[in-house]
Motif scaffolding. Structure first.
Motif, short mmCIF file in Angstrom:
data_model
loop_
_atom_site.label_atom_id
_atom_site.label_comp_id
_atom_site.label_asym_id
_atom_site.label_seq_id
_atom_site.Cartn_x
_atom_site.Cartn_y
_atom_site.Cartn_z
N ASP A 219 1.40 -1.07 0.46
CA ASP A 219 -0.19 0.03 0.05
C ASP A 219 0.75 1.32 0.58
O ASP A 219 0.72 2.11 -0.53
CB ASP A 219 -0.83 0.03 0.97
N SER A 220 1.88 1.38 0.88
CA SER A 220 2.82 3.03 0.83
C SER A 220 3.41 2.43 -0.68
O SER A 220 3.81 4.21 -0.78
CB SER A 220 3.60 2.74 2.00
N GLN A 221 3.81 2.00 -1.34
CA GLN A 221 4.33 2.37 -2.36
C GLN A 221 3.33 2.77 -3.55
O GLN A 221 3.75 3.95 -3.99
CB GLN A 221 4.73 0.46 -2.65
N ILE A 222 2.23 2.03 -3.26
CA ILE A 222 1.30 2.52 -4.48
C ILE A 222 0.72 3.72 -4.24
O ILE A 222 0.90 4.87 -4.81
CB ILE A 222 0.08 1.75 -4.38
N VAL A 223 0.87 4.72 -2.62
CA VAL A 223 0.60 5.70 -2.04
C VAL A 223 1.49 6.60 -3.04
O VAL A 223 1.09 7.81 -3.34
CB VAL A 223 0.19 5.85 -0.65
N ALA A 224 2.76 5.79 -2.63
CA ALA A 224 3.83 6.83 -3.16
C ALA A 224 3.88 7.19 -4.92
O ALA A 224 4.18 8.74 -5.50
CB ALA A 224 5.56 6.80 -2.75
N LEU A 225 3.81 6.30 -4.81
CA LEU A 225 3.71 6.48 -6.64
C LEU A 225 2.63 7.67 -7.42
O LEU A 225 2.83 8.19 -8.20
CB LEU A 225 3.49 4.83 -7.68
N LYS A 226 0.77 7.46 -6.49
CA LYS A 226 0.10 7.89 -7.09
C LYS A 226 0.35 9.63 -7.06
O LYS A 226 0.22 10.56 -7.85
CB LYS A 226 -1.40 7.66 -6.40
N ASP A 227 1.76 9.71 -5.58
CA ASP A 227 1.52 10.92 -4.74
C ASP A 227 2.38 11.54 -6.09
O ASP A 227 2.94 13.06 -5.86
CB ASP A 227 2.33 11.41 -4.01
N SER A 228 3.12 10.95 -6.22
CA SER A 228 4.95 11.13 -7.41
C SER A 228 3.84 12.24 -8.19
O SER A 228 4.68 12.90 -9.53
CB SER A 228 4.96 10.50 -8.23
N GLY A 229 2.44 12.40 -9.37
CA GLY A 229 1.83 13.04 -10.69
C GLY A 229 2.20 12.28 -11.37
O GLY A 229 1.71 12.59 -12.39
N ALA A 230 2.67 10.94 -11.56
CA ALA A 230 2.09 10.08 -12.97
C ALA A 230 1.29 10.32 -13.41
O ALA A 230 0.44 9.62 -12.23
CB ALA A 230 3.27 8.52 -11.99
N ASP A 231 1.04 9.75 -14.46
CA ASP A 231 -0.53 8.89 -15.38
C ASP A 231 -0.32 8.30 -15.79
O ASP A 231 -1.31 7.37 -16.77
CB ASP A 231 -0.74 10.36 -16.22
N ILE A 232 1.03 7.34 -16.00
CA ILE A 232 0.90 6.30 -16.07
C ILE A 232 2.09 5.18 -14.90
O ILE A 232 2.96 5.25 -14.14
CB ILE A 232 2.18 6.23 -17.46
#
Length: 406
Positions: A219-232
């Motif tokens: 979960d923590s990894q996915i949250v961090a990846l979402k917070d990066s502003g990525a759209d892919i």
């Protein structure tokens, strides 16, 4: 007259001796092979964090039973000895030694997992026992110069990463990519393929996070990846991690263009646990037919596979493409053993495995062929993109060949 009779008898004896020698010369055996059987070893994670893959070993055992019921290979029955390593490298080493030294198998076939195979690779090559068609797409299995007794089977992970990169560059040239990868050779290979494929656009990767296969949650990894502003988003994960990622992405309301590695595309073991509705629109790659795809409902190869499943593996899940994979790998192994004829030495097993030309299986995608050579230990190098429509995977685009050099 007597001389002539002696000469005839002598010639007869010489001819008989020559025939006997020829017959003996034709049959060559190493440990694990005889006139009546061929012993094949296998190591699978029937338990542990990657136990979803255990069904592969069961499908292979079922296929070899089918071959035995049909008379075996050149009259010899396959004795398939499969052990559990719980996806633990030390346990894999223990099981490999048991198979080679106690069970005296001719070869080890389709041992699963990058870390487990890495742990036994030096041992297998030192003992000169084939470590054949390993069940992992790490690029290191195609290195005949340094490890001539080890060969992969499925498309390698770097090729897959390059295919995603090409698709992203063409369709989302201004995208921002986040990546989740398994912290082992497999995950590193996949990330290398993605970066290499992006070339001077590798800066499109704005965030990446690794995880350990034994981690209870990502979960923590996915949250961090979402917070990066990525759209892919690309995820390189085993079935459990892949399912967790899909579910968490949906919980967060994140809607990236989503790619998952082809080792985790099973509807039964990944998409259903993740929530089928959460998987809609995900993109991956394929090289084998998906039994849940309606496009194959009248396909002779899938019909043959379904008949096999009904008779030899009735408890097996027909929506699980791991059971298709197990069938295809077993068919490839049988082809190699057929080519060996009566020369069932370990050296000839590797020679024949490196002499596959245009071989296909009932369940490989049309146009995909298995080709190997003495310096080409990558049997399958072609894939096709596919997208999940909420019910099944739909193939799109052309068959693509990975560009990783040998």
């Amino acid at each position: 007259m007597l001389d002539r009779a002696i000469r005839v008898v002598a010639l007869t004896f010489i001819a008989a001796a020559a025939l006997t020698t020829a017959a003996t010369a034709q049959k060559k055996y190493d440990p694990g092979a005889s006139d009546s059987e061929i012993r094949i070893g296998n190591i699978m994670p029937y338990s542990g964090p990657a136990s979803a893959y255990g069904t592969i070993g069961k499908a292979q055992a079922a296929y070899f039973k089918k071959i035995n019921d049909e008379g075996g290979i050149n009259g010899r029955k396959i004795n398939f000895i499969s052990y559990d390593d719980a996806f633990s490298p030390p346990k894999a080493v223990e099981q490999a030694r048991k198979l080679v030294e106690s069970d005296e198998v001719l070869l080890i076939f389709q041992s699963l997992g990058t870390q487990s195979n890495s742990a036994i690779q030096k041992y297998m090559n030192a003992r000169k026992v084939p470590q054949l068609f390993v069940a992992t797409g790490a690029t290191k299995w195609g290195d005949p110069q340094n490890f001539p007794w080890t060969m992969g089977w499925q498309p390698n992970y770097q090729s897959e990463g390059r295919i995603y990169a090409a698709y992203i560059l063409k369709n989302f040239p201004n995208g921002k990519i986040a990546a989740l990868w398994q912290n082992d050779d497999a995950g590193k290979d996949q990330m290398k393929g993605l970066r290499d494929g992006l070339g001077d656009r590798a800066g499109m990767i704005v965030a990446d996070k690794s995880y350990e296969i034994g981690d209870p949650t990502i979960d923590s990894q996915i949250v961090a990846l979402k917070d990066s502003g990525a759209d892919i988003l690309t995820t390189w994960a085993a079935p459990k991690g892949a399912a967790q990622a899909i579910r968490k992405v949906a919980e967060l309301g994140w809607k990236p263009v989503y790619f998952i590695g082809n080792v985790s595309t099973s509807v039964a073991t990944v998409l259903k646990p993740a929530g089928i509705e959460n998987a809609r629109g995900i993109i991956s790659t394929a090289y084998i037919k998906d039994p849940t795809d309606p496009v194959w409902k009248d396909d002779l190869g899938i019909k043959t596979w379904l008949t096999f499943m009904d008779k030899y593996f009735p408890d097996g899940d027909k929506t699980n493409n791991n059971n298709v994979y197990g069938y295809a790998t077993a068919q490839t192994m049988v082809q190699v053993l057929k080519q060996c004829g009566d020369d069932l030495t370990r050296e000839n097993v590797m020679k024949q495995a490196a002499s596959l030309k245009g071989f296909t299986s009932d369940v490989l995608l049309p146009g995909i062929r298995i080709n190997t050579g003495p310096n080409d230990y990558f049997p399958i190098e072609q894939m096709q993109l596919m997208k999940f429509n909420g019910t099944s995977w739909e193939l799109f685009g052309e068959i693509i060949t990975g560009e990783v050099g040998h």
